[in-house]
Design an enzyme around this catalytic site. Structure first.
Site, short mmCIF file in Angstrom:
data_model
loop_
_atom_site.label_atom_id
_atom_site.label_comp_id
_atom_site.label_asym_id
_atom_site.label_seq_id
_atom_site.Cartn_x
_atom_site.Cartn_y
_atom_site.Cartn_z
N ASP A 1 0.85 -1.20 0.00
CA ASP A 1 0.00 0.00 0.00
C ASP A 1 0.88 1.24 0.00
O ASP A 1 1.94 1.25 0.64
CB ASP A 1 -0.91 0.00 1.24
CG ASP A 1 -2.20 0.77 1.01
OD1 ASP A 1 -3.28 0.17 1.02
OD2 ASP A 1 -2.11 2.01 0.80
N ASN B 1 1.63 -4.10 -13.89
CA ASN B 1 2.66 -4.69 -13.03
C ASN B 1 2.13 -5.92 -12.30
O ASN B 1 2.82 -6.93 -12.17
CB ASN B 1 3.15 -3.66 -12.00
CG ASN B 1 4.11 -2.66 -12.63
OD1 ASN B 1 4.77 -2.97 -13.62
ND2 ASN B 1 4.17 -1.47 -12.07
N GLY C 1 1.70 -8.74 -14.70
CA GLY C 1 3.03 -9.26 -15.02
C GLY C 1 3.51 -10.20 -13.91
O GLY C 1 4.09 -11.26 -14.18
N TYR D 1 -11.07 7.55 -13.55
CA TYR D 1 -11.40 6.34 -12.79
C TYR D 1 -12.16 5.35 -13.68
O TYR D 1 -11.79 4.18 -13.78
CB TYR D 1 -12.23 6.74 -11.58
CG TYR D 1 -12.59 5.62 -10.64
CD1 TYR D 1 -11.65 5.10 -9.74
CD2 TYR D 1 -13.88 5.10 -10.61
CE1 TYR D 1 -11.99 4.09 -8.85
CE2 TYR D 1 -14.23 4.08 -9.72
CZ TYR D 1 -13.28 3.58 -8.85
OH TYR D 1 -13.63 2.58 -7.97
N THR E 1 -20.03 0.23 -1.87
CA THR E 1 -19.89 -0.54 -0.63
C THR E 1 -19.43 0.39 0.49
O THR E 1 -18.66 1.32 0.26
CB THR E 1 -18.88 -1.68 -0.87
OG1 THR E 1 -19.42 -2.52 -1.89
CG2 THR E 1 -18.65 -2.49 0.39
P1 NAD Z 1 -9.80 2.82 -0.35
O1 NAD Z 1 -9.44 4.14 -0.92
O2 NAD Z 1 -10.12 2.73 1.09
O3 NAD Z 1 -8.64 1.76 -0.62
C1 NAD Z 1 -7.72 1.85 -1.67
C2 NAD Z 1 -6.34 1.47 -1.14
O4 NAD Z 1 -5.40 1.49 -2.21
C3 NAD Z 1 -5.81 2.47 -0.10
O5 NAD Z 1 -5.23 1.77 0.98
C4 NAD Z 1 -4.76 3.27 -0.86
O6 NAD Z 1 -3.78 3.82 -0.02
C5 NAD Z 1 -4.24 2.22 -1.81
N1 NAD Z 1 -3.63 2.75 -3.04
C6 NAD Z 1 -4.14 3.68 -3.88
N2 NAD Z 1 -3.30 3.88 -4.93
C7 NAD Z 1 -2.24 3.04 -4.74
C8 NAD Z 1 -1.05 2.79 -5.45
N3 NAD Z 1 -0.77 3.43 -6.59
N4 NAD Z 1 -0.17 1.87 -4.96
C9 NAD Z 1 -0.42 1.23 -3.80
N5 NAD Z 1 -1.54 1.43 -3.07
C10 NAD Z 1 -2.43 2.33 -3.54
O7 NAD Z 1 -10.99 2.27 -1.26
P2 NAD Z 1 -11.85 0.93 -1.18
O8 NAD Z 1 -13.27 1.32 -1.11
O9 NAD Z 1 -11.28 -0.01 -0.16
O10 NAD Z 1 -11.59 0.35 -2.63
C11 NAD Z 1 -10.76 -0.77 -2.89
C12 NAD Z 1 -10.85 -1.15 -4.36
O11 NAD Z 1 -12.20 -1.51 -4.69
C13 NAD Z 1 -10.46 -0.03 -5.32
O12 NAD Z 1 -9.74 -0.58 -6.40
C14 NAD Z 1 -11.78 0.52 -5.79
O13 NAD Z 1 -11.69 1.10 -7.07
C15 NAD Z 1 -12.64 -0.73 -5.78
N6 NAD Z 1 -14.07 -0.39 -5.65
C16 NAD Z 1 -14.58 0.00 -4.45
C17 NAD Z 1 -15.92 0.35 -4.36
C18 NAD Z 1 -16.56 0.74 -3.06
O14 NAD Z 1 -17.75 1.08 -3.08
N7 NAD Z 1 -15.91 0.72 -1.93
C19 NAD Z 1 -16.72 0.32 -5.50
C20 NAD Z 1 -16.14 -0.05 -6.71
C21 NAD Z 1 -14.82 -0.42 -6.77
#
Ligand code: NAD
Ligand code: UDP
Length: 317
Positions: free
Chosen positions: A34, A100, A103, A146, A176
């Protein structure tokens, strides 16, 4: 189930931390990667004493060599406020980051689950949304970094699968919510709850007639793990809860469940904000025997309880 080496990118975020908790408690060797953009060590601090957990500060747009059996690729800010903060970085995370991770999956023969989103449907012209719907997405708007980022991440998964035989799983997550969302996440459920608990105005964007289908995190995580651990179906599959509510109904529920003195304040609707959203979950039901069990009221109460405790302990804002 046999123990596995599992990588969770974005594992210190909201959804990732719940997956990490389950996998660590099952005894798997878990690596969280992270960059802590929206996640935090606090989300996984209760797991740090486990010898089978490793936490690495790393940005997935940079390469990394690891040996694992499964990859949950969740790294990406999910709140519009955060993914629009640096839209080019959001695109890099979805394109270079997913490349990445694919890969890595190819190199070590790991299974990879990609967290895609209902946003691939854009402002949908079909309702409810089925996986066969190709979507209605603006390519040049403020949400495009996005939406298009996630669409290309799906494309990358399917091309790695067809061309390199990578073992992919693609899920499309619908809104969610739950404990461990960031207090300033900016998404509607946490915003309304935090505003209500602080007796601040509840900010409805637009007239509040737009709809969303809200899923409690425990239901979603069960679906995600079922998808990862079955052998016959790569997706894409919708995961969420198919109860549909207007944003105004959500505000009224939060007001009544918190007994707040907050009033509703109407603010301008951001551009490209989808007007309706509800998952068709028949594929998830057929292939994964998935249904969401937790009602909005029950999930809101658990989330209110979490933020209430959090705000009292942190004494923030
Ligand atoms: P969140 O923002 O709490 O979690 C995302 C995590 O990814 C964070 O810990 C952040 O620090 C980390 N992160 C972001 N960019 C990064 C990078 N370049 N390298 C390493 N770490 C990175 O959001 P979430 O709600 O837990 O979402 C998790 C995943 O689920 C995401 O991919 C999001 O697009 C997807 N998603 C979530 C929802 C929702 O409703 N919660 C809906 C659709 C998709
Ligand atoms: N929204 C709102 N007030 C807020 C935050 C969001 O009215 O304080 C609205 C937003 O305009 C959208 C819906 O709630 O119509 C869901 O927004 P969110 O950011 O949670 O997720 P989205 O589904 O839009 O990605």
């Amino acid at each position: 189930m046999s123990k596995k080496r599992v990588l969770i990118t974005g594992g210190a975020g909201f959804i990732g931390s719940h997956i990490a908790e389950i996998l660590v408690n099952e005894g798997n060797e878990v690596i969280i990667l992270d960059n802590f953009f929206t996640g935090s060590k606090a989300n996984v601090s209760h797991l740090m004493d486990f010898k089978n957990l490793e936490l690495i500060r790393h940005d997935i747009i940079e390469e990394i060599l690891l040996e694992v059996d499964q990859i949950y690729n969740l790294a990406c800010p999910a709140s519009p406020v955060h993914y629009q903060n640096n839209p080019i970085k959001t695109i890099k995370t979805n394109v270079l980051g997913t490349l990445n991770m694919l890969g890595m999956a190819k190199r070590v023969n790991a299974r990879i689950l990609q967290a895609s989103t209902s946003e691939v449907y854009g402002n949908p012209l079909e309702h409810p949304q089925k996986e066969t719907y190709w979507g209605n997405v603006n390519t040049i708007g403020i949400r495009s970094c996005y939406d298009e980022g996630k669409r290309i991440s799906e494309t990358l998964c399917f091309d790695y699968h067809r061309y390199n035989n990578v073992d992919i799983r693609v899920i499309r997550i619908f809104n969610t919510y739950g404990p461990r969302m960031h207090v300033e996440d900016g998404r509607v459920v946490s915003n309304f709850i935090v505003q209500a608990l602080q007796n601040k105005n509840i900010t409805i964007f637009g007239d509040g007639s737009q709809t969303r289908s809200f899923c409690y995190v425990d239901d979603l995580v069960r679906g995600i793990m079922k998808m990862m651990n079955q052998d016959n179906f790569i997706g894409p599959v919708n995961l969420g809860n198919d109860g549909e509510f207007t944003v105004k109904e959500l505000a009224e529920m939060v007001i009544s469940l918190t007994n707040t003195k907050s009033k509703i304040e109407y603010k301008p609707l951001p551009s490209d904000d989808p007007t309706r959203r509800r998952p068709d979950l028949s594929l998830a039901s057929e292939k994964l025997n998935y249904t969401a069990n937790i009602s909005l009221k029950e999930g809101l109460l658990k989330t209110i309880n979490y933020f209430d405790t959090f705000l009292k302990n942190e004494k923030i804002i």
